[in-house]
Design a protein around this motif. Structure first.
Motif, PDB file in Angstrom:
ATOM      1  N   GLY A 122       0.810  -1.283   0.127  1.00 23.85           N
ATOM      2  CA  GLY A 122      -0.121   0.007   0.018  1.00 23.85           C
ATOM      3  C   GLY A 122       1.009   1.228  -0.018  1.00 23.85           C
ATOM      4  O   GLY A 122       1.512   1.414  -0.905  1.00 23.85           O
ATOM      5  N   VAL A 123       0.695   1.939   0.941  1.00 28.24           N
ATOM      6  CA  VAL A 123       1.426   3.244   1.276  1.00 28.24           C
ATOM      7  C   VAL A 123       2.779   3.126   1.939  1.00 28.24           C
ATOM      8  O   VAL A 123       3.604   4.111   2.094  1.00 28.24           O
ATOM      9  N   GLU A 124       3.048   1.880   2.774  1.00 25.36           N
ATOM     10  CA  GLU A 124       3.985   1.856   3.772  1.00 25.36           C
ATOM     11  C   GLU A 124       5.200   0.917   2.936  1.00 25.36           C
ATOM     12  O   GLU A 124       5.282   0.145   2.387  1.00 25.36           O
ATOM     13  N   PRO A 125       6.289   1.747   3.113  1.00 20.16           N
ATOM     14  CA  PRO A 125       7.613   1.050   2.328  1.00 20.16           C
ATOM     15  C   PRO A 125       8.243  -0.202   3.206  1.00 20.16           C
ATOM     16  O   PRO A 125       7.726  -0.468   4.274  1.00 20.16           O
ATOM     17  N   SER A 126       8.745  -0.873   2.372  1.00 17.89           N
ATOM     18  CA  SER A 126       9.454  -2.191   2.740  1.00 17.89           C
ATOM     19  C   SER A 126      10.603  -1.906   3.615  1.00 17.89           C
ATOM     20  O   SER A 126      10.836  -0.492   3.719  1.00 17.89           O
ATOM     21  N   GLU A 127      11.384  -2.792   4.259  1.00 20.98           N
ATOM     22  CA  GLU A 127      12.508  -2.485   5.057  1.00 20.98           C
ATOM     23  C   GLU A 127      13.413  -1.822   4.173  1.00 20.98           C
ATOM     24  O   GLU A 127      13.642  -1.722   2.881  1.00 20.98           O
ATOM     25  N   ARG A 128      14.359  -1.008   5.103  1.00 19.54           N
ATOM     26  CA  ARG A 128      15.484  -0.602   4.056  1.00 19.54           C
ATOM     27  C   ARG A 128      16.394  -1.628   3.686  1.00 19.54           C
ATOM     28  O   ARG A 128      16.878  -2.588   4.245  1.00 19.54           O
ATOM     29  N   ASP A 129      16.950  -1.255   2.312  1.00 17.70           N
ATOM     30  CA  ASP A 129      17.997  -2.050   1.825  1.00 17.70           C
ATOM     31  C   ASP A 129      19.192  -1.109   1.512  1.00 17.70           C
ATOM     32  O   ASP A 129      18.891  -0.270   0.855  1.00 17.70           O
ATOM     33  N   TYR A 130      20.054  -1.049   2.321  1.00 18.49           N
ATOM     34  CA  TYR A 130      21.052  -0.199   2.243  1.00 18.49           C
ATOM     35  C   TYR A 130      22.060  -0.431   0.804  1.00 18.49           C
ATOM     36  O   TYR A 130      22.212  -1.385   0.523  1.00 18.49           O
ATOM     37  N   LEU A 131      22.474   0.714   0.585  1.00 21.35           N
ATOM     38  CA  LEU A 131      23.426   1.015  -0.736  1.00 21.35           C
ATOM     39  C   LEU A 131      24.809   0.830  -0.440  1.00 21.35           C
ATOM     40  O   LEU A 131      25.261   1.450   0.554  1.00 21.35           O
ATOM     41  N   ARG A 132      25.494  -0.156  -1.209  1.00 20.03           N
ATOM     42  CA  ARG A 132      26.836  -0.460  -0.950  1.00 20.03           C
ATOM     43  C   ARG A 132      27.773   0.255  -1.895  1.00 20.03           C
ATOM     44  O   ARG A 132      28.771  -0.105  -2.203  1.00 20.03           O
ATOM     45  N   GLU A 133      27.079   0.925  -2.890  1.00 14.48           N
ATOM     46  CA  GLU A 133      27.816   1.631  -4.005  1.00 14.48           C
ATOM     47  C   GLU A 133      27.444   2.729  -4.113  1.00 14.48           C
ATOM     48  O   GLU A 133      26.767   3.541  -3.306  1.00 14.48           O
ATOM     49  N   ASP A 134      28.103   3.671  -5.124  1.00 13.77           N
ATOM     50  CA  ASP A 134      27.981   4.892  -5.370  1.00 13.77           C
ATOM     51  C   ASP A 134      26.374   5.232  -5.615  1.00 13.77           C
ATOM     52  O   ASP A 134      25.839   4.734  -6.701  1.00 13.77           O
ATOM     53  N   PRO A 135      25.934   6.058  -4.751  1.00 18.48           N
ATOM     54  CA  PRO A 135      24.317   6.023  -4.878  1.00 18.48           C
ATOM     55  C   PRO A 135      23.793   6.779  -6.337  1.00 18.48           C
ATOM     56  O   PRO A 135      22.891   6.374  -6.769  1.00 18.48           O
ATOM     57  N   TRP A 136      24.671   7.756  -6.797  1.00 23.02           N
ATOM     58  CA  TRP A 136      24.297   8.327  -8.169  1.00 23.02           C
ATOM     59  C   TRP A 136      24.487   7.255  -9.233  1.00 23.02           C
ATOM     60  O   TRP A 136      23.338   7.333 -10.051  1.00 23.02           O
ATOM     61  N   GLU A 137      25.484   6.419  -9.182  1.00 24.03           N
ATOM     62  CA  GLU A 137      25.501   5.462 -10.125  1.00 24.03           C
ATOM     63  C   GLU A 137      24.429   4.463 -10.129  1.00 24.03           C
ATOM     64  O   GLU A 137      23.961   4.086 -11.068  1.00 24.03           O
ATOM     65  N   TRP A 138      24.085   4.004  -8.891  1.00 28.28           N
ATOM     66  CA  TRP A 138      23.025   3.179  -8.551  1.00 28.28           C
ATOM     67  C   TRP A 138      21.519   3.669  -8.932  1.00 28.28           C
ATOM     68  O   TRP A 138      20.997   2.972  -9.870  1.00 28.28           O
ATOM     69  N   LEU A 139      21.582   5.014  -8.769  1.00 28.39           N
ATOM     70  CA  LEU A 139      20.347   5.656  -9.029  1.00 28.39           C
ATOM     71  C   LEU A 139      20.125   5.656 -10.684  1.00 28.39           C
ATOM     72  O   LEU A 139      19.018   5.141 -11.459  1.00 28.39           O
ATOM     73  N   ARG A 140      21.085   6.192 -11.529  1.00 26.97           N
ATOM     74  CA  ARG A 140      21.002   5.869 -12.866  1.00 26.97           C
ATOM     75  C   ARG A 140      20.926   4.746 -13.450  1.00 26.97           C
ATOM     76  O   ARG A 140      20.166   4.424 -14.615  1.00 26.97           O
ATOM     77  N   GLY A 141      21.410   3.691 -12.922  1.00 24.38           N
ATOM     78  CA  GLY A 141      21.027   2.115 -13.140  1.00 24.38           C
ATOM     79  C   GLY A 141      19.589   1.824 -12.825  1.00 24.38           C
ATOM     80  O   GLY A 141      18.978   1.059 -13.754  1.00 24.38           O
ATOM     81  N   GLN A 142      18.886   2.449 -12.124  1.00 25.42           N
ATOM     82  CA  GLN A 142      17.812   2.145 -11.697  1.00 25.42           C
ATOM     83  C   GLN A 142      16.765   2.607 -12.688  1.00 25.42           C
ATOM     84  O   GLN A 142      15.693   2.104 -13.261  1.00 25.42           O
ATOM     85  N   LEU A 143      16.934   3.981 -12.864  1.00 23.75           N
ATOM     86  CA  LEU A 143      16.317   5.000 -13.846  1.00 23.75           C
ATOM     87  C   LEU A 143      16.495   4.210 -15.388  1.00 23.75           C
ATOM     88  O   LEU A 143      15.476   4.557 -16.083  1.00 23.75           O
ATOM     89  N   ALA A 144      17.614   3.486 -15.653  1.00 17.57           N
ATOM     90  CA  ALA A 144      17.888   2.808 -16.883  1.00 17.57           C
ATOM     91  C   ALA A 144      16.556   2.106 -17.467  1.00 17.57           C
ATOM     92  O   ALA A 144      16.466   1.737 -18.586  1.00 17.57           O
ATOM     93  N   ASP A 145      16.243   1.369 -16.337  1.00 17.36           N
ATOM     94  CA  ASP A 145      15.222   0.168 -16.435  1.00 17.36           C
ATOM     95  C   ASP A 145      14.205   0.386 -15.270  1.00 17.36           C
ATOM     96  O   ASP A 145      14.115  -0.535 -14.426  1.00 17.36           O
ATOM     97  N   VAL A 146      13.255   1.292 -15.102  1.00 18.21           N
ATOM     98  CA  VAL A 146      12.642   1.441 -14.242  1.00 18.21           C
ATOM     99  C   VAL A 146      11.489   0.333 -14.100  1.00 18.21           C
ATOM    100  O   VAL A 146      11.073   0.271 -12.779  1.00 18.21           O
ATOM    101  N   GLY A 147      11.279  -0.164 -14.942  1.00 16.40           N
ATOM    102  CA  GLY A 147      10.258  -1.450 -14.876  1.00 16.40           C
ATOM    103  C   GLY A 147      10.939  -2.441 -14.125  1.00 16.40           C
ATOM    104  O   GLY A 147      10.110  -3.168 -13.108  1.00 16.40           O
ATOM    105  N   ALA A 148      12.018  -2.839 -14.359  1.00 18.27           N
ATOM    106  CA  ALA A 148      12.608  -3.800 -13.688  1.00 18.27           C
ATOM    107  C   ALA A 148      12.897  -3.551 -12.444  1.00 18.27           C
ATOM    108  O   ALA A 148      12.714  -4.367 -11.227  1.00 18.27           O
ATOM    109  N   ALA A 149      13.396  -2.207 -12.113  1.00 18.34           N
ATOM    110  CA  ALA A 149      13.667  -1.624 -10.844  1.00 18.34           C
ATOM    111  C   ALA A 149      12.340  -1.668  -9.817  1.00 18.34           C
ATOM    112  O   ALA A 149      12.362  -1.843  -8.608  1.00 18.34           O
ATOM    113  N   SER A 150      11.106  -1.396 -10.396  1.00 23.90           N
ATOM    114  CA  SER A 150       9.890  -1.393  -9.524  1.00 23.90           C
ATOM    115  C   SER A 150       9.339  -2.959  -9.500  1.00 23.90           C
ATOM    116  O   SER A 150       8.516  -3.058  -8.530  1.00 23.90           O
TER     117      SER A 150
END
Length: 183
Positions: free
Chosen positions: A86-114
């Motif tokens: 619903g509107v409640e987030p899952s538990e945190r999954d901490y990032l172990r890599e550069d956050p900006w590069e990770w974000l670029r990768g997620q946005l490159a295929d937002v369907g798979a990321a979601s």
């Protein structure tokens, strides 16, 4: 202030966020990015009429946060929530890599990321806008929030959420009350 990138099925929201850890009262802030569903609306008015846009249920969230007790740009609290109930987030999954590069990768295929099938046009649109979305997130990073006043101005709409956090602290004695006083 929030910035929205709106597509046919989803919107990507970017903002600055401030958070208090409920266990030890440490403070976190930085860029928050959410991918949310658009709720289809009935067409209204003439062919030229403005149409309603409703951005609602979240698919996933990235919180590219610094801890305020560390140096600027530490990303010690950078994490993401890969899904929502619903509107409640899952538990945190901490990032172990550069956050900006990770974000670029997620946005490159937002369907798979979601983890849900998205319209190919939306996936392509987010991919095409990925650099602009990352730039918007960088403008709301913790390193850009250079004073308590600026941080508060960027998150003043979060007053109710901050007050909820304050009411739930396990260790209120550890709270930096000066930093939270503006809310």
């Amino acid at each position: 202030m929030q910035q929205a990138f709106v597509y046919d099925q989803v919107a990507v929201l970017v903002r600055h966020w401030f958070e208090i850890d409920l266990d030890d009262s440490h403070l976190e802030h930085g860029a928050r990015l959410e991918v949310r569903w658009l709720v289809p609306q009935e067409r209204r008015g003439t062919e030229s009429a403005a149409q309603k846009i409703v951005v609602d249920e979240p698919l996933w969230r990235a919180d590219l946060f610094d801890r305020l007790d560390g140096p600027p740009g530490n990303f010690a609290a950078a994490h993401f929530h890969p899904y929502f109930k619903g509107v409640e987030p899952s538990e945190r999954d901490y990032l172990r890599e550069d956050p900006w590069e990770w974000l670029r990768g997620q946005l490159a295929d937002v369907g798979a990321a979601s983890g849900v099938p998205l319209d190919a046009g939306d996936v392509a649109g987010v991919r095409a806008d990925a650099e602009e979305i990352v730039a918007a997130a960088r403008r709301r990073a913790a390193t850009e929030c250079t004073s308590m006043e600026r941080c508060h101005a960027w998150t003043r709409d979060a007053r109710e959420a901050v007050r909820l956090m304050l009411d739930q602290l396990a260790r209120p004695d550890l709270l930096d009350r000066e930093r939270t006083a503006l809310w």
